[in-house]
Write a protein that holds these residues in place. Sequence first.
Motif, PDB file in Angstrom:
ATOM      1  N   SER A 205       0.825  -1.217   0.000  1.00 41.40           N
ATOM      2  CA  SER A 205       0.000   0.000   0.000  1.00 41.40           C
ATOM      3  C   SER A 205       0.854   1.261   0.000  1.00 41.40           C
ATOM      4  O   SER A 205       0.558   2.234  -0.707  1.00 41.40           O
ATOM      5  N   LEU A 206       1.937   1.249   0.796  1.00 43.46           N
ATOM      6  CA  LEU A 206       2.846   2.394   0.835  1.00 43.46           C
ATOM      7  C   LEU A 206       3.492   2.620  -0.531  1.00 43.46           C
ATOM      8  O   LEU A 206       3.634   3.764  -0.985  1.00 43.46           O
ATOM      9  N   THR A 207       3.878   1.527  -1.184  1.00 43.75           N
ATOM     10  CA  THR A 207       4.498   1.626  -2.505  1.00 43.75           C
ATOM     11  C   THR A 207       3.508   2.165  -3.523  1.00 43.75           C
ATOM     12  O   THR A 207       3.854   2.994  -4.377  1.00 43.75           O
ATOM     13  N   GLU A 208       2.271   1.728  -3.431  1.00 48.43           N
ATOM     14  CA  GLU A 208       1.238   2.203  -4.353  1.00 48.43           C
ATOM     15  C   GLU A 208       1.015   3.702  -4.193  1.00 48.43           C
ATOM     16  O   GLU A 208       0.943   4.439  -5.189  1.00 48.43           O
ATOM     17  N   CYS A 209       0.922   4.170  -2.960  1.00 46.98           N
ATOM     18  CA  CYS A 209       0.746   5.606  -2.709  1.00 46.98           C
ATOM     19  C   CYS A 209       1.952   6.398  -3.205  1.00 46.98           C
ATOM     20  O   CYS A 209       1.815   7.491  -3.768  1.00 46.98           O
ATOM     21  N   TYR A 210       3.139   5.844  -2.996  1.00 47.75           N
ATOM     22  CA  TYR A 210       4.388   6.470  -3.436  1.00 47.75           C
ATOM     23  C   TYR A 210       4.390   6.646  -4.957  1.00 47.75           C
ATOM     24  O   TYR A 210       4.751   7.712  -5.477  1.00 47.75           O
ATOM     25  N   LEU A 211       3.994   5.604  -5.681  1.00 51.47           N
ATOM     26  CA  LEU A 211       3.978   5.669  -7.140  1.00 51.47           C
ATOM     27  C   LEU A 211       2.924   6.646  -7.649  1.00 51.47           C
ATOM     28  O   LEU A 211       3.157   7.390  -8.606  1.00 51.47           O
ATOM     29  N   GLU A 212       1.765   6.640  -7.020  1.00 54.68           N
ATOM     30  CA  GLU A 212       0.707   7.564  -7.428  1.00 54.68           C
ATOM     31  C   GLU A 212       1.144   9.023  -7.245  1.00 54.68           C
ATOM     32  O   GLU A 212       0.796   9.895  -8.045  1.00 54.68           O
ATOM     33  N   ALA A 213       1.922   9.271  -6.195  1.00 55.83           N
ATOM     34  CA  ALA A 213       2.390  10.630  -5.909  1.00 55.83           C
ATOM     35  C   ALA A 213       3.667  10.986  -6.680  1.00 55.83           C
ATOM     36  O   ALA A 213       4.125  12.131  -6.622  1.00 55.83           O
ATOM     37  N   GLU A 214       4.227   9.991  -7.403  1.00 52.90           N
ATOM     38  CA  GLU A 214       5.500  10.164  -8.109  1.00 52.90           C
ATOM     39  C   GLU A 214       6.552  10.758  -7.159  1.00 52.90           C
ATOM     40  O   GLU A 214       7.271  11.706  -7.486  1.00 52.90           O
ATOM     41  N   ALA A 215       6.636  10.147  -5.978  1.00 48.72           N
ATOM     42  CA  ALA A 215       7.512  10.669  -4.935  1.00 48.72           C
ATOM     43  C   ALA A 215       8.992  10.418  -5.214  1.00 48.72           C
ATOM     44  O   ALA A 215       9.842  10.834  -4.410  1.00 48.72           O
ATOM     45  N   TYR A 216       9.311   9.754  -6.317  1.00 48.57           N
ATOM     46  CA  TYR A 216      10.702   9.573  -6.709  1.00 48.57           C
ATOM     47  C   TYR A 216      11.251  10.813  -7.382  1.00 48.57           C
ATOM     48  O   TYR A 216      12.452  10.918  -7.672  1.00 48.57           O
TER      49      TYR A 216
END
Length: 223
Positions: A205-216
């Motif tokens: 779930s954390l990874t999914e939120c991270y990808l949606e936010a383009e936090a990279y």
Amino acid sequence: MLEAVKDEFNKRSEEIDTLYSHIIELDGETNERLRESSVGLISILASSLCLMLYNQVESTAFSCVESIYDSVHERRISFNRLVPGFKKKILNDCKQSYHSVESLMLSFHNNDISEVIARTSLKLEKVFSGNVDARKLREVLGYYHLAVSGPSPLNQGAELLNLKIARNSLAHGSASFEKYGRSLTVSDLDDLRNNIREYMSHVISLTECYLEAEAYLDPSNAA
């Protein structure tokens, strides 16, 4: 997003549940003689369940890391736009994985280096190498600016360390399956199964939120 990761996680969870059900059935044999003859088998199955749980943890961790690189690659994100930790990870991995500049250049296949270097640098077999626990997860995902927390105050991933130790003991032969499994009760297995599932579901779930936010992406270098 991450549907394939979730599907694989659920498939492995079902396999773990199937084995756990067999352990419960054997452990609950009403015929005392039959149960006594099953004690060694129960111990072996308990150890096997630990290995299955560890494999699920490592597979899920791999998949979450891979999904980050896939997202960057699919969106053709330039190297220059990534957060500093991600850039450093890419360059370190390239330095360790390629023996010469020529071999690295060949891997780009005439593509724009700034857009494909992230995917080129990823070598999944070297990301965790049989060493996954909560600390390692936080360390590795932290390179990409993905902060990993526990799903609850009572579940901060402590079981992942015990699971890693079990996996290494069994895989390297320092403990037999029957001997190691004797130290586990059915209640231990149930707690381990539930806590690992909760923790790794949370990581997905954390990874999914991270990808949606383009936090990279590095906010200071937004295009």
